[in-house]
Structures are given as C-alpha cells and as structure tokens.
Design an enzyme around this catalytic site. Structure first.
Site, PDB file in Angstrom:
ATOM      1  CG  HIS A 136       3.047   9.009  20.128  1.00  0.00           C
ATOM      2  ND1 HIS A 136       3.190  10.246  20.714  1.00  0.00           N
ATOM      3  CD2 HIS A 136       2.301   9.207  19.007  1.00  0.00           C
ATOM      4  CE1 HIS A 136       2.555  11.156  19.993  1.00  0.00           C
ATOM      5  NE2 HIS A 136       2.015  10.554  18.949  1.00  0.00           N
ATOM      6  CD  GLN A 141       6.777   7.739  12.456  1.00  0.00           C
ATOM      7  OE1 GLN A 141       6.643   7.680  11.237  1.00  0.00           O
ATOM      8  NE2 GLN A 141       6.549   8.838  13.155  1.00  0.00           N
ATOM      9  CD  GLU A 159       1.235   8.437   4.616  1.00  0.00           C
ATOM     10  OE1 GLU A 159       0.737   7.592   5.383  1.00  0.00           O
ATOM     11  OE2 GLU A 159       2.027   9.324   4.984  1.00  0.00           O
ATOM     12  CB  THR A 198      -1.074  12.553   4.694  1.00  0.00           C
ATOM     13  OG1 THR A 198      -0.808  13.568   3.728  1.00  0.00           O
ATOM     14  CG2 THR A 198      -0.092  11.423   4.516  1.00  0.00           C
ATOM     15  CG  HIS A 210       1.417   2.233   4.527  1.00  0.00           C
ATOM     16  ND1 HIS A 210       0.388   2.247   3.602  1.00  0.00           N
ATOM     17  CD2 HIS A 210       1.486   3.498   5.015  1.00  0.00           C
ATOM     18  CE1 HIS A 210      -0.148   3.455   3.554  1.00  0.00           C
ATOM     19  NE2 HIS A 210       0.511   4.232   4.394  1.00  0.00           N
ATOM     20  CB  SER A 215      -0.916   0.000   1.229  1.00  0.00           C
ATOM     21  OG  SER A 215      -0.171  -0.055   2.427  1.00  0.00           O
ATOM     22  CG  ASP A 225       0.809  16.648  15.162  1.00  0.00           C
ATOM     23  OD1 ASP A 225       0.905  15.939  16.181  1.00  0.00           O
ATOM     24  OD2 ASP A 225       1.450  16.437  14.112  1.00  0.00           O
ATOM     25  CG  ASP A 273       3.118   4.109  22.333  1.00  0.00           C
ATOM     26  OD1 ASP A 273       2.137   4.855  22.162  1.00  0.00           O
ATOM     27  OD2 ASP A 273       3.979   3.913  21.461  1.00  0.00           O
ATOM     28  CG  PHE A 331      11.094  13.231   7.730  1.00  0.00           C
ATOM     29  CD1 PHE A 331      10.663  14.537   7.852  1.00  0.00           C
ATOM     30  CD2 PHE A 331      10.901  12.586   6.518  1.00  0.00           C
ATOM     31  CE1 PHE A 331      10.051  15.201   6.796  1.00  0.00           C
ATOM     32  CE2 PHE A 331      10.286  13.231   5.453  1.00  0.00           C
ATOM     33  CZ  PHE A 331       9.866  14.537   5.590  1.00  0.00           C
ATOM     34  CB  ALA A 364       3.946   7.090  24.813  1.00  0.00           C
ATOM     35  CD  GLN A 406      11.996  15.200   2.321  1.00  0.00           C
ATOM     36  OE1 GLN A 406      12.342  14.372   1.473  1.00  0.00           O
ATOM     37  NE2 GLN A 406      10.914  15.954   2.180  1.00  0.00           N
ATOM     38  CB  ALA A 459      -6.667   7.707  17.721  1.00  0.00           C
ATOM     39  CG  ASN A 514      -3.197   4.816  23.131  1.00  0.00           C
ATOM     40  OD1 ASN A 514      -4.329   5.118  23.506  1.00  0.00           O
ATOM     41  ND2 ASN A 514      -2.640   5.351  22.054  1.00  0.00           N
TER      42      ASN A 514
END
Length: 291
Positions: free
Chosen positions: A156, A183, A28, A59, A271, A26, A120, A165, A223, A159, A219, A132, A168
């Site tokens: 996270h 992630q 994104e 997104t 993904h 898949s 966010d 986490d 991230f 968290a 980049q 969520a 959750n």
C-alpha cells in the site's frame, strides 16, 4: 513463441495437477446511472450472468456523507440480476453511528457479504481515526457478515514498510475478515511472492488476485502511476508497436494469459476490475481455454 506466454508465464516450476478445477470469476462495477440507462446494459449483465459469477462488487462512490450512490445503485440494479451483489463500505468519512445506519440498510436488503475498506478522505490533511479493521469489528458486532478486504502485492502506498503492510492484512483476518482481494498487478511473480509471504506470516485464508482489464492503455497507465503499480516494459512496447492504445485484442490476450498462468499455480478465483466494460469482460472470461 507466443509473445504473451514468453513474458507472462512465471519461471517457477509447474506442478502437475491430475484434476482440473473450475475457475471462479467475480466482477467489479462502479455505480453509474448512465450504465443502467444504456440499452445494452441488460444484455451485458445477462452475458456476465452466464459465467455464473460468485458475486458482483459495487465500488464505493459518495460525494458526501449523506448521499450513498453505492446503495442507490445496488437498490436499482437488483431489479435486473439474480446473483450476489457485494457493496464496498468505506469508513474514513463517516461516524460510527452513520456506519451502523449504512450497514443496517444493507442488512435490510438481505446483503450479508461486504468489502470493508478504509477509503480515501474527502478532506485534505485529515488525521485518520478509523481504519478497515475497526469497520470489520463493527460489522461483526452487528451481524455475521462475510467480509472481503483489500490486499496489496506491491505494498500500500501509505504503508510504513512491506512487513507493516503484511501484518496489517493479517490483523484484518484475525479481526474477522474471510478473504482478501488484491490491488491489480501485471507481474505474475509479484503476486506469487506475495501469496508466499502471506502464508509465511500465518495467513491461511483465500487471497484473490484482482485483474484489471486493459481496454484503454493510457487510462491504465495513469492508474499504475497513481497506485505505484509496476507496468512491465514489454506491455508498453506492445501498445507502442501496435500504435493503437485502445487495441482490445492486446488487452484481451494479456488478461487471458495472466489468468491461465495463475491457474497453473493453483489460483482458481479471480476478481475482474471491469471499468464497467461488461462486454469486454465477458469476451475475456469466456475465451479462456484451460486445455
């Protein structure tokens, strides 16, 4: 020895598999009118389509509560494709009534698979009132959506603890989520340990690894710093040695070997975070040889 295999392959004992299963991809995208206007967009989408993706996620991008760029992008892109589009829906900046209207708009477009996220806050120092899990419950009340949620192999950033986490994530599944997408990460064993921990607390549903393609090392490095993701030193050294932080060959080989290593560990769904680099994404996925 192949340097990628040397560092990426986990040291865990491999299980012999008599039957090879198909890899499911898949992808994104993030909503951008510039992407649609590019001359090679349709050609790039057709290449992705040839890989028979399970879905394309879009997104969430909204500068304010009234403008939903994700919905507008999906409405436009549906004219060019014939595979499933899955919108991100975030809830932190919307009231419940606004969320209901957004959800119903997607229903009217016959979209029944969504990715449910807190998101966010657009406001500084905002105290969260909706999460969520609340969005999942709302989605299930409106219709029988297929719901994907986020998971964090490296925890996270907000968290309280790793245990918090994981619980959750389990709570989101118990509320009605169907699968989780992680992630991005670059350490294979980090994902495998996370998968084991999920299983250990009773999570039985699918955990799909998110693979971030390195098209621009600087980049991606930013991230990683922002998201508190461990970037192995050997990856940094490859780019330093190359003296080309946009070396697609390095990024291609890292992604291919990550996918092949995870496949050997029984992972068949991936993904791909494309950063809208569709041709590069196609090159990676079409180059995988499982022999």
């Amino acid at each position: 020895m192949n340097i990628f295999k040397k560092y990426i392959n986990p040291s865990l004992k491999k299980k012999k598999r008599k039957i090879k299963k198909k890899i499911n991809f898949s992808f994104e995208l993030f909503p951008s009118s510039k992407l649609i206007l590019k001359k090679n967009f349709i050609s790039s989408i057709n290449k992705i389509n040839s890989l028979n993706p399970t879905f394309i996620s879009i997104t969430h991008r909204s500068n304010n509560r009234k403008e939903n760029n994700t919905y507008n992008f999906i409405k436009t892109i549906k004219n060019y494709i014939n595979f499933q589009l899955v919108p991100h829906i975030t809830c932190i900046n919307n009231t419940r009534e606004e969320l209901k209207n957004i959800i119903k708009k997607y229903l009217n477009k016959n979209i029944k698979h969504v990715i449910a996220l807190r998101g966010d806050s657009l406001k500084l120092n905002k105290k969260y009132k909706i999460y969520a899990i609340d969005l999942i419950i709302l989605l299930k009340k409106i219709s029988d959506f297929y719901i994907s949620v986020a998971a964090y192999p490296e925890v996270h950033p907000e968290a309280k603890s790793e245990r918090f986490d994981l619980i959750n994530l389990k709570n989101k599944f118990d509320a009605g989520a169907d699968q989780a997408i992680t992630q991005f990460f670059f350490d294979i064993e980090t994902f495998l340990r996370f998968r084991d921990k999920c299983s250990g607390i009773g999570i039985k549903k699918k955990i799909i690894p998110g693979i971030l393609l390195i098209n621009n090392f600087n980049q991606v490095y930013k991230f990683c710093l922002f998201s508190n993701i461990y970037l192995p030193k050997w990856i940094k050294n490859l780019y330093l040695k190359s003296n080309n932080f946009n070396d697609n060959k390095i990024g291609l080989n890292i992604a291919i070997n990550m996918i092949k290593s995870l496949y050997k560990e029984g992972v068949y769904d991936f993904h791909i975070y494309t950063l809208n680099k569709l041709n590069f994404s196609y090159s990676v996925c079409s180059s995988i040889n499982l022999n």
